[in-house]
Design an enzyme around this catalytic site. Structure first.
Site, PDB file in Angstrom:
ATOM      1  N   ARG A 130      67.164   2.806  23.783  1.00  0.00           N
ATOM      2  CA  ARG A 130      68.263   3.304  22.791  1.00  0.00           C
ATOM      3  C   ARG A 130      69.254   2.260  22.264  1.00  0.00           C
ATOM      4  O   ARG A 130      70.408   2.216  22.132  1.00  0.00           O
ATOM      5  CB  ARG A 130      69.180   4.332  23.291  1.00  0.00           C
ATOM      6  N   ALA A 160      73.275   2.612  22.041  1.00  0.00           N
ATOM      7  CA  ALA A 160      73.602   3.180  23.331  1.00  0.00           C
ATOM      8  C   ALA A 160      74.961   2.335  23.936  1.00  0.00           C
ATOM      9  O   ALA A 160      75.335   2.702  25.128  1.00  0.00           O
ATOM     10  CB  ALA A 160      72.587   3.852  24.440  1.00  0.00           C
ATOM     11  N   LEU A 193      76.650  -1.092  25.830  1.00  0.00           N
ATOM     12  CA  LEU A 193      76.376  -1.836  26.662  1.00  0.00           C
ATOM     13  C   LEU A 193      75.251  -1.359  27.590  1.00  0.00           C
ATOM     14  O   LEU A 193      74.970  -0.299  27.887  1.00  0.00           O
ATOM     15  CB  LEU A 193      77.618  -2.011  27.403  1.00  0.00           C
ATOM     16  N   LEU A 197      73.647  -0.813  30.646  1.00  0.00           N
ATOM     17  CA  LEU A 197      74.602  -0.646  31.865  1.00  0.00           C
ATOM     18  C   LEU A 197      73.807  -0.854  33.174  1.00  0.00           C
ATOM     19  O   LEU A 197      74.504  -1.135  34.101  1.00  0.00           O
ATOM     20  CB  LEU A 197      74.764   1.153  32.012  1.00  0.00           C
ATOM     21  N   GLY A 238      79.764   0.045  23.108  1.00  0.00           N
ATOM     22  CA  GLY A 238      79.690  -1.178  22.657  1.00  0.00           C
ATOM     23  C   GLY A 238      79.004  -1.087  21.055  1.00  0.00           C
ATOM     24  O   GLY A 238      78.973  -1.893  20.222  1.00  0.00           O
ATOM     25  N   GLU A 270      81.696  -0.444  18.857  1.00  0.00           N
ATOM     26  CA  GLU A 270      82.478  -1.458  18.621  1.00  0.00           C
ATOM     27  C   GLU A 270      81.732  -2.569  17.785  1.00  0.00           C
ATOM     28  O   GLU A 270      82.425  -3.257  16.662  1.00  0.00           O
ATOM     29  CB  GLU A 270      82.719  -2.278  20.228  1.00  0.00           C
ATOM     30  N   GLU A 327      83.551   5.099  28.178  1.00  0.00           N
ATOM     31  CA  GLU A 327      84.013   4.215  29.051  1.00  0.00           C
ATOM     32  C   GLU A 327      84.833   4.669  30.323  1.00  0.00           C
ATOM     33  O   GLU A 327      84.703   4.361  31.556  1.00  0.00           O
ATOM     34  CB  GLU A 327      84.864   3.007  28.367  1.00  0.00           C
TER      35      GLU A 327
HETATM   36  C1  1HE Z   1      70.277   2.732  28.755  1.00  0.00           C
HETATM   37  C2  1HE Z   1      71.519   2.875  28.149  1.00  0.00           C
HETATM   38  C3  1HE Z   1      72.538   2.011  28.182  1.00  0.00           C
HETATM   39  C4  1HE Z   1      70.046   4.615  27.434  1.00  0.00           C
HETATM   40  N1  1HE Z   1      72.204   1.129  29.355  1.00  0.00           N
HETATM   41  N2  1HE Z   1      69.939   1.945  29.673  1.00  0.00           N
HETATM   42  N3  1HE Z   1      76.604   3.728  27.105  1.00  0.00           N
HETATM   43  C5  1HE Z   1      76.713   5.089  27.569  1.00  0.00           C
HETATM   44  O1  1HE Z   1      77.303   5.421  28.466  1.00  0.00           O
HETATM   45  C6  1HE Z   1      75.571   5.911  26.822  1.00  0.00           C
HETATM   46  C7  1HE Z   1      74.313   6.290  27.639  1.00  0.00           C
HETATM   47  N4  1HE Z   1      73.204   6.765  27.091  1.00  0.00           N
HETATM   48  C8  1HE Z   1      73.176   8.017  26.927  1.00  0.00           C
HETATM   49  O2  1HE Z   1      74.008   8.936  27.080  1.00  0.00           O
HETATM   50  C9  1HE Z   1      71.890   8.405  26.162  1.00  0.00           C
HETATM   51  O3  1HE Z   1      70.779   7.676  26.739  1.00  0.00           O
HETATM   52  C10 1HE Z   1      71.788   8.747  24.748  1.00  0.00           C
HETATM   53  C11 1HE Z   1      72.623   9.704  24.077  1.00  0.00           C
HETATM   54  C12 1HE Z   1      72.302   7.197  23.958  1.00  0.00           C
HETATM   55  C13 1HE Z   1      70.207   8.875  24.204  1.00  0.00           C
HETATM   56  O4  1HE Z   1      69.837   9.689  24.834  1.00  0.00           O
HETATM   57  P1  1HE Z   1      68.120  10.080  24.885  1.00  0.00           P
HETATM   58  O5  1HE Z   1      67.912  11.362  25.679  1.00  0.00           O
HETATM   59  O6  1HE Z   1      67.639   9.728  23.668  1.00  0.00           O
HETATM   60  O7  1HE Z   1      67.601   8.796  25.826  1.00  0.00           O
HETATM   61  P2  1HE Z   1      67.589   8.701  27.599  1.00  0.00           P
HETATM   62  O8  1HE Z   1      66.561   9.254  28.057  1.00  0.00           O
HETATM   63  O9  1HE Z   1      68.997   9.089  27.955  1.00  0.00           O
HETATM   64  O10 1HE Z   1      67.412   7.081  27.534  1.00  0.00           O
HETATM   65  C14 1HE Z   1      66.331   6.382  27.401  1.00  0.00           C
HETATM   66  C15 1HE Z   1      66.163   5.313  27.978  1.00  0.00           C
HETATM   67  O11 1HE Z   1      67.072   4.197  27.818  1.00  0.00           O
HETATM   68  C16 1HE Z   1      66.535   5.163  29.502  1.00  0.00           C
HETATM   69  O12 1HE Z   1      65.657   4.527  30.473  1.00  0.00           O
HETATM   70  P3  1HE Z   1      64.492   4.899  31.012  1.00  0.00           P
HETATM   71  O13 1HE Z   1      63.927   3.804  31.767  1.00  0.00           O
HETATM   72  O14 1HE Z   1      64.812   6.008  32.018  1.00  0.00           O
HETATM   73  O15 1HE Z   1      63.432   5.463  29.872  1.00  0.00           O
HETATM   74  C17 1HE Z   1      67.898   5.286  29.798  1.00  0.00           C
HETATM   75  O16 1HE Z   1      68.223   4.961  31.153  1.00  0.00           O
HETATM   76  C18 1HE Z   1      67.986   3.941  28.816  1.00  0.00           C
HETATM   77  N5  1HE Z   1      69.419   3.692  28.330  1.00  0.00           N
HETATM   78  N6  1HE Z   1      71.358   3.893  27.241  1.00  0.00           N
HETATM   79  C19 1HE Z   1      71.240   0.665  29.802  1.00  0.00           C
HETATM   80  N7  1HE Z   1      73.700   1.980  27.798  1.00  0.00           N
HETATM   81  C20 1HE Z   1      81.150  -4.253  25.841  1.00  0.00           C
HETATM   82  S1  1HE Z   1      81.710  -3.050  26.769  1.00  0.00           S
HETATM   83  C21 1HE Z   1      81.122  -1.748  26.008  1.00  0.00           C
HETATM   84  C22 1HE Z   1      81.025  -0.576  27.100  1.00  0.00           C
HETATM   85  C23 1HE Z   1      79.938   0.337  26.774  1.00  0.00           C
HETATM   86  O17 1HE Z   1      79.264   0.172  25.942  1.00  0.00           O
HETATM   87  S2  1HE Z   1      80.076   1.891  27.700  1.00  0.00           S
HETATM   88  C24 1HE Z   1      78.911   2.974  26.882  1.00  0.00           C
HETATM   89  C25 1HE Z   1      77.674   2.861  27.551  1.00  0.00           C
END
Ligand code: 1HE
Length: 258
Positions: free
Chosen positions: A24, A60, A62, A64, A107, A110, A130
């Site tokens: 994502r 999506a 940072l 994580l 991010g 951002e 966050e």
């Molecule tokens: C990820 C990430 C990620 C997805 N880091 N791997 N961001 C978040 O808290 C958002 C977290 N993500 C989500 O809530 C959802 O993934 C989405 C709403 C964006 C998309 O949902 P969906 O159903 O289309 O996809 P999914 O099945 O959740 O994710 C697909 C894959 O992407 C899955 O990995 P897989 O190996 O199991 O297939 C997820 O783990 C991976 N994935 N998002 C790592 N963010 C500079 S500071 C900024 C601080 C922040 O950005 S905090 C917000 C972080």
């Protein structure tokens, strides 16, 4: 290996694509460095740029998985790196338009906030999870997003983890255009082309003077404005463009159609 960030120069517009759709478009250290290279290249050869995301989500936020492994000092340095790179968007030399669909989260929001024009399609949703993740914004959001939509709304999003629709975000001032699903990139390119028609010195002044003046006292801001105003007026582009209007060789403004 696939490129993490795609780059194409099309009619003087740089198209920069986050290209990690299976994750994502989560921003890892390697993604942020690839983004930096694309931004620097765009500044050298393009008149404007569009940042977009491959797949059904813009970004999506940072990465994580990578972040959870980082020691404290690496997390601070990583945040400062995002600041410098996003500053290269906000206060570089060319306009950046961002095309948003699906998740515009953490991010990713951002990054979008560092661009000059934001276009969202109807599938877009905005979130700052966050608080629920036990972290804080680190990509400039506490400055840029707070100023775009207001500190209260940003705090609400971070505390409650709510997501916000594109229509609501437009009302809050976080995006400027909401378009039908699948049309954000096309509209962003059209807008980028429009900005590319401006005199380069005007674009430079708009991009660099406005955020600095915002940070000044009113009196200092008005003084700097008068200097920028005079500087841009004496460029050959301004002389020609003003003459073209007076000689009726250029288009008039028209009322908006939407
Ligand atoms: C990820 C990430 C990620 C997805 N880091 N791997 N961001 C978040 O808290 C958002 C977290 N993500 C989500 O809530 C959802 O993934 C989405 C709403 C964006 C998309 O949902 P969906 O159903 O289309 O996809 P999914 O099945 O959740 O994710 C697909 C894959 O992407 C899955 O990995 P897989 O190996 O199991 O297939 C997820 O783990 C991976 N994935 N998002 C790592 N963010 C500079 S500071 C900024 C601080 C922040 O950005 S905090 C917000 C972080």
């Amino acid at each position: 290996m696939d490129q993490l960030v795609t780059y194409e120069l099309r009619d003087e517009i740089a198209l920069i694509g986050l290209n990690r759709p299976a994750k994502r478009n989560a921003v890892s250290d390697r993604v942020v460095e690839a983004l930096n290279l694309a931004i620097e290249r765009a500044q050298l050869e393009a008149k404007a740029a569009v940042i977009h995301g491959e797949g059904t989500h813009f970004c999506a936020g940072l990465d994580l998985a990578e972040h959870s492994e980082k020691p404290l000092i690496a997390a601070v340095q990583g945040s400062r790196r995002w600041h410098r790179i996003f500053d290269g968007i906000e206060r570089g030399g060319i306009p950046f338009v961002v095309a948003l669909q699906g998740a515009v989260v953490g991010g990713g929001f951002e990054l979008a906030a560092a661009a000059h024009v934001r276009v969202a399609d109807e599938t877009a949703f905005f979130g700052l999870p966050e608080g629920t993740r036990g972290i804080f914004v680190g990509g400039g959001g506490s400055v840029r997003i707070a100023r775009l939509i207001g500190t209260q709304r940003m705090g609400d999003m971070m505390l409650t983890g709510r997501t916000v629709s594109p229509v609501q975000m437009e009302q809050w001032g976080g995006v400027s255009y909401v378009v039908p699903a699948g049309q954000a990139l096309e509209r962003a390119i059209t807008l980028a082309k429009a900005t590319a028609q401006n005199a380069p010195m005007s674009n430079y002044a708009i991009i660099n003077a406005l955020p600095r003046i915002r940070d000044m006292s009113s009196e200092d801001g008005l003084f700097v404005e008068s200097l920028m105003s005079a500087l841009t007026s004496v460029t050959p582009e301004a002389t020609e463009r003003l003459r073209a209007f007076l000689e009726k060789r250029t288009a008039k403004l028209a009322a908006p159609t939407e």
